[in-house]
Write a protein that holds these residues in place. Sequence first.
Motif, short mmCIF file in Angstrom:
data_model
loop_
_atom_site.label_atom_id
_atom_site.label_comp_id
_atom_site.label_asym_id
_atom_site.label_seq_id
_atom_site.Cartn_x
_atom_site.Cartn_y
_atom_site.Cartn_z
N LYS A 20 0.73 -1.06 -0.02
CA LYS A 20 0.03 0.07 0.01
C LYS A 20 0.87 1.25 0.12
CE LYS A 20 -4.24 -1.44 0.09
NZ LYS A 20 -3.83 -2.11 -1.15
N ARG A 50 3.23 4.84 -9.77
CA ARG A 50 1.72 5.42 -9.57
C ARG A 50 0.71 5.44 -10.77
NH1 ARG A 50 5.11 9.51 -7.01
NH2 ARG A 50 5.32 10.75 -8.74
N ALA A 53 -0.49 1.81 -11.01
CA ALA A 53 -1.41 1.56 -9.86
C ALA A 53 -2.89 2.17 -10.19
CB ALA A 53 -1.03 2.12 -8.65
N ALA A 54 -2.78 3.24 -10.72
CA ALA A 54 -4.07 3.99 -11.25
C ALA A 54 -4.67 3.17 -12.38
CB ALA A 54 -3.75 5.37 -11.39
N GLY A 57 -6.31 0.10 -11.07
CA GLY A 57 -7.33 0.03 -9.93
C GLY A 57 -6.59 -0.18 -8.56
N VAL A 58 -5.44 0.02 -8.54
CA VAL A 58 -4.89 -0.36 -7.16
C VAL A 58 -4.59 0.73 -6.26
CG1 VAL A 58 -2.96 -1.34 -5.92
CG2 VAL A 58 -3.83 -2.52 -8.10
N ASP A 59 -5.23 0.69 -5.01
CA ASP A 59 -4.96 2.26 -4.30
C ASP A 59 -3.41 1.83 -3.60
OD1 ASP A 59 -5.26 4.40 -3.04
OD2 ASP A 59 -6.18 3.55 -1.33
N MET A 60 -2.44 2.89 -3.94
CA MET A 60 -1.08 2.84 -3.70
C MET A 60 -0.55 4.06 -3.49
SD MET A 60 2.07 0.75 -5.75
CE MET A 60 1.41 -1.05 -5.32
N GLN A 61 0.45 4.28 -2.45
CA GLN A 61 1.07 5.53 -2.53
C GLN A 61 2.66 5.16 -2.93
OE1 GLN A 61 0.98 7.49 1.44
NE2 GLN A 61 2.90 8.56 0.91
N VAL A 62 3.13 5.82 -3.55
CA VAL A 62 4.44 5.51 -4.21
C VAL A 62 5.14 6.89 -4.01
CG1 VAL A 62 5.97 4.42 -5.73
CG2 VAL A 62 3.53 3.71 -5.90
N ASP A 63 6.22 6.91 -3.22
CA ASP A 63 7.09 8.06 -3.17
C ASP A 63 8.55 7.71 -3.32
OD1 ASP A 63 4.82 9.07 -2.02
OD2 ASP A 63 5.46 8.83 0.24
N ALA B 5 10.71 12.62 -1.70
CA ALA B 5 9.77 13.30 -2.60
C ALA B 5 8.42 12.46 -2.52
CB ALA B 5 10.32 13.06 -4.02
N ARG B 10 -2.39 11.63 -5.72
CA ARG B 10 -2.54 10.47 -6.05
C ARG B 10 -3.82 10.40 -6.80
NH1 ARG B 10 -2.73 7.43 -0.45
NH2 ARG B 10 -3.11 5.44 -1.62
N VAL B 13 -8.50 6.44 -8.18
CA VAL B 13 -8.63 5.37 -9.08
C VAL B 13 -9.86 5.41 -9.81
CG1 VAL B 13 -9.17 2.70 -9.22
CG2 VAL B 13 -7.42 3.65 -7.65
N ILE B 16 -9.81 7.33 -13.41
CA ILE B 16 -9.12 6.83 -14.48
C ILE B 16 -9.89 6.33 -15.75
CG2 ILE B 16 -7.68 4.82 -15.23
CD1 ILE B 16 -6.35 6.96 -13.21
#
Lengths: 237, 88
Positions: A20, A50, A53-54, A57-63, B5, B10, B13, B16
């Motif tokens: 996640k 990111r 994931a979008a 349809g996967v809810d994920m935070q990527v930094d 960063a 986000r 979903v 999209i």
Amino acid sequence: MIVGQQKPFDEIWSMVRDFKKVLVYGCNTCVAICHAGGGKEAEILASMLRMKAAQEGVDMQVDSAAIERHCEPEFFEPLDEKVRTYDLVLSPACGVGVNFLADRLAGAIPVYPGINTSFYGGVPEAGFFVELCGGCGNCILHLTGGICPIVRCSKSLMNGPCGGTNNGKCEVSDQTDCAWYLIVERMKKLGTLEKLLEVQPPRDWSTGTHGGPRRVSLEHIRAYEEKEEKNAATEGK
Amino acid sequence: MADVAEATERTPVSTIEKPQDIPAEWQPNVLAFACHYCAFAAADLAGVMRLSYPPNVKIIRLPCTGKLDHIHVLRAFERGIDGVFVAG
Ligand code: SF4
Ligand code: SF4
């Protein structure tokens, strides 16, 4: 420097898709030079993840983040706490960096590799990397005109060339120079060709990679560091 | 000093878009990164000459397009831009 290549994106996605909160944590030394895992590449990979994931349809935070080196403790310190707030660190550092950070995090969160670490090499021209040393632990470049037969000869021959040498190319591929051809030509230029008449005995590979992890310990430096620490402790009292 | 960063946003979903047929009146959202010294000056000149260009193109002036990093282009796509135009 250590040379690596980013893993195929689909492979990376299959590793990270169930997490996640992901930190893509780059290293700004060797892997930045080979455009595989520096700060820029970490940013790019995070952005691609990111978007993926979008799309999926996967809810994920990527930094993303990067530090100067992933193989020494000092560089990690400023971000230590923050890093532990993630579910996964995806590290495009070399294998050393991934191991080092995974040991440091000691099982608190997983660290996954973003690149395939390939070899120790040089950069003869921008965007081109070649393997030049295999880290055998017993260097014999003084016998071979500065050309490593361990990694540059496909058979790691100590007495070459073999019968497959073909107009300066190796029998393995016409894209590969025959290392022993290069060695002979280099030794001619250096005026030391006759040195090659001396037959090299079978190599002692005990300094190589098959006896567990190798270590280098500089006792004088370790003793000094220990003394400094003791002094600091007594001063602090 | 090193810092994380964090993703500035986000993409929800739910927003999209799925691949679909493109409606006839659809206009792409285009972002132009223009160098201050050439392309942006040209756009400026076009303005002075009262020439018009489509409103679906937005221009960002850069001191030099050498300043443009991959991440700037990717961020534009992340935020829903359909096409990026780099002129310099
Ligand atoms: S002989 Fe060993 S140490 Fe020397 S360059 Fe070759 S692999 Fe590296
Ligand atoms: S052709 Fe040259 S490089 Fe290839 S295996 Fe033989 S000696 Fe080594």
